[in-house]
Design a protein around this motif. Structure first.
Motif, short mmCIF file in Angstrom:
data_model
loop_
_atom_site.label_atom_id
_atom_site.label_comp_id
_atom_site.label_asym_id
_atom_site.label_seq_id
_atom_site.Cartn_x
_atom_site.Cartn_y
_atom_site.Cartn_z
N VAL A 66 0.84 -1.19 0.00
CA VAL A 66 0.00 0.00 0.00
C VAL A 66 0.88 1.24 0.00
O VAL A 66 1.87 1.32 0.74
CB VAL A 66 -0.93 0.02 1.23
N VAL A 67 0.52 2.21 -0.84
CA VAL A 67 1.17 3.53 -0.81
C VAL A 67 0.12 4.55 -0.39
O VAL A 67 -1.08 4.37 -0.64
CB VAL A 67 1.79 3.90 -2.16
N GLU A 68 0.56 5.61 0.26
CA GLU A 68 -0.37 6.51 0.93
C GLU A 68 -0.87 7.66 0.07
O GLU A 68 -1.73 8.42 0.51
CB GLU A 68 0.30 7.08 2.20
N SER A 69 -0.34 7.82 -1.13
CA SER A 69 -0.77 8.95 -1.95
C SER A 69 -0.68 8.58 -3.42
O SER A 69 0.05 7.65 -3.80
CB SER A 69 0.10 10.18 -1.68
N LEU A 70 -1.40 9.31 -4.25
CA LEU A 70 -1.31 9.11 -5.69
C LEU A 70 0.10 9.40 -6.17
O LEU A 70 0.66 8.63 -6.97
CB LEU A 70 -2.32 10.01 -6.40
N ASP A 71 0.69 10.47 -5.68
CA ASP A 71 2.06 10.80 -6.08
C ASP A 71 3.01 9.67 -5.70
O ASP A 71 3.94 9.34 -6.46
CB ASP A 71 2.50 12.11 -5.42
N GLY A 72 2.80 9.08 -4.52
CA GLY A 72 3.65 7.98 -4.10
C GLY A 72 3.51 6.77 -5.00
O GLY A 72 4.50 6.10 -5.33
N CYS A 73 2.29 6.50 -5.43
CA CYS A 73 2.04 5.39 -6.34
C CYS A 73 2.72 5.63 -7.68
O CYS A 73 3.37 4.74 -8.24
CB CYS A 73 0.54 5.20 -6.52
N LEU A 74 2.59 6.85 -8.18
CA LEU A 74 3.21 7.19 -9.46
C LEU A 74 4.73 7.11 -9.38
O LEU A 74 5.39 6.71 -10.35
CB LEU A 74 2.77 8.59 -9.89
N ALA A 75 5.29 7.47 -8.24
CA ALA A 75 6.74 7.42 -8.08
C ALA A 75 7.26 5.99 -8.04
O ALA A 75 8.34 5.69 -8.54
CB ALA A 75 7.15 8.17 -6.81
N GLU A 76 6.48 5.07 -7.45
CA GLU A 76 6.91 3.68 -7.28
C GLU A 76 6.76 2.85 -8.54
O GLU A 76 7.55 1.94 -8.79
CB GLU A 76 6.09 3.03 -6.16
N ALA A 77 5.74 3.15 -9.34
CA ALA A 77 5.33 2.25 -10.42
C ALA A 77 6.03 2.53 -11.73
O ALA A 77 6.38 3.68 -12.04
CB ALA A 77 3.83 2.33 -10.61
N GLU A 78 6.18 1.48 -12.53
CA GLU A 78 6.64 1.65 -13.91
C GLU A 78 5.52 2.23 -14.75
O GLU A 78 5.73 3.10 -15.59
CB GLU A 78 7.08 0.31 -14.48
N PHE A 79 4.31 1.72 -14.55
CA PHE A 79 3.11 2.29 -15.17
C PHE A 79 1.93 2.02 -14.27
O PHE A 79 2.03 1.27 -13.29
CB PHE A 79 2.87 1.74 -16.59
N VAL A 80 0.79 2.65 -14.57
CA VAL A 80 -0.36 2.52 -13.68
C VAL A 80 -1.51 1.80 -14.38
O VAL A 80 -1.65 1.84 -15.61
CB VAL A 80 -0.85 3.90 -13.17
N ASP A 81 -2.32 1.16 -13.56
CA ASP A 81 -3.54 0.48 -13.97
C ASP A 81 -4.68 1.11 -13.18
O ASP A 81 -4.79 0.93 -11.97
CB ASP A 81 -3.40 -1.02 -13.67
N ILE A 82 -5.53 1.89 -13.88
CA ILE A 82 -6.57 2.67 -13.22
C ILE A 82 -7.87 1.89 -13.20
O ILE A 82 -8.43 1.57 -14.25
CB ILE A 82 -6.77 4.02 -13.93
N VAL A 83 -8.36 1.56 -12.00
CA VAL A 83 -9.58 0.78 -11.83
C VAL A 83 -10.55 1.49 -10.89
O VAL A 83 -11.26 0.86 -10.11
CB VAL A 83 -9.27 -0.65 -11.34
#
Length: 354
Positions: A66-83
């Motif tokens: 789990v990441v606590e923010s959208l920015d944190g998720c974007l920083a960690e991921a190679e790409f995103v899957d929006i659901v």
């Protein structure tokens, strides 16, 4: 939408070389997230999840981070899957593009075609790949029908019928607010609008009816819609979508009739895809196992999309296809409101419904 159990039709697979070391940022933790998670895990991906609600529960169930923010998720991921819910797709996609991340986004791409083109333009300007998750293109029976049509096995397509029904999600939550869900056509029928165009060609006109009607932007809980499409090829297709009473079994299917044969599929029969060919066609029937007997179409889809995001071949569905499906759903709503047939050329160029 109704989704199968997370592991339905799932088989153990190994991470291919094209996807080695993949970290996916999953944004959202609702119903559809479960089948996406099952697919990513089958592909061996590391999954980091961000959601305003449900992230901790999803993480505990599947062993995610789990990441606590959208920015944190974007920083960690190679790409995103929006659901996430449909009304949030545009905002989150634009944030991912701004962060330089490629995007997979659940259908509909956005709730309006104008917004779809805005995110597509932003992605192109930033050199970002953007793919909509129109999973029905990855169901074996639908892909087999498309292949058969492309190969000319039924001649020129004349008439096609598509149907889709599910237990209504509109009894609670955001689905009844058409401004947030798009109603039964944008949320459920959009799959078959995409299929009709995929199999029968580009659309020239749209006529739609719904019962009961939407009143003051509020969708009925139980509702059926019927849309008739005329295609550039001269083919006519009919799409029917139903949000049924609680407990309604999810079912879908199609019949595509051409000049020399018919393609049929219904999920209720669970017999796979069937060709009926007239004299001169290839002998015999072509049977394709139902998805529960093979690989999950969500796994097939996300593998193909992910390989595309990593610079591989383009997948079978592109951002422009997502935008066109939204255009068709918008035109259907305009037809319902006006009681008139919508000319797509005029509608796309000006937004005028006459």
């Amino acid at each position: 939408m109704t989704t199968p159990a997370p592991n339905a039709g799932q088989r153990e697979v190994h991470m291919s070389e094209e996807l080695a070391g993949l970290t996916v940022g999953l944004i959202g933790a609702g119903n559809i997230s479960h089948v996406h998670v099952a697919a990513w895990k089958a592909l061996g991906a590391r999954i980091v999840v961000y959601s305003l609600e449900g992230a901790e529960e999803l993480s505990k169930q599947y062993g995610l981070e789990v990441v606590e923010s959208l920015d944190g998720c974007l920083a960690e991921a190679e790409f995103v899957d929006i659901v996430t819910p449909s009304a949030t797709h545009k905002e989150i996609t634009l944030a991912a593009i701004k962060a330089g991340k490629n995007v997979i986004c659940e259908k509909p791409l956005t709730l309006t075609a104008a917004d779809s083109h805005e995110v597509i333009d932003a992605a192109e300007a930033a050199g970002i790949r953007l793919y909509p998750a129109h999973v029905v293109r990855f169901f074996p029976a639908y892909k087999a029908a498309w292949d058969a049509i492309q190969a000319g096995r039924i001649g020129e397509v004349a008439v096609a019928r598509f149907f889709r029904q599910a237990s209504s999600p509109a009894g609670a939550g955001w689905y009844r607010d058409v401004a947030r869900s798009g109603g039964v056509i944008m949320d459920l029928m959009v799959h078959d609008l995409d299929q009709a165009r995929w199999m029968c060609g580009d659309v020239t006109s749209v006529y739609a009816a719904q019962n009961p009607p939407t009143v003051d932007g509020v969708s009925p809980v139980n509702v059926a819609a019927h849309v008739t499409l005329t295609h550039e090829t001269g083919a006519i297709s009919h799409c029917r979508a139903t949000w049924g009473a609680t407990g309604t079994t999810f079912q879908s299917g199609f019949t595509v009739a051409g000049s020399s044969g018919v393609l049929k599929f219904t999920s209720a029969a669970d017999t796979g895809f069937k060709e009926e060919l007239q004299d001169g066609g290839a002998a015999g029937d072509l049977l394709i196992p139902a998805s529960t007997l093979g690989e999950s179409p969500y796994l097939t889809q996300l593998r193909e999309l992910a390989i595309g995001l990593r610079g591989g071949s383009d997948p079978r569905v592109l951002a422009s296809d997502g935008a066109t499906a939204v255009y068709l759903a918008e035109a259907a709503r305009a037809s319902m409101e006006s009681g008139r047939t919508i000319d797509m050329k005029t509608f796309v160029s000006t937004g005028v419904t006459a």
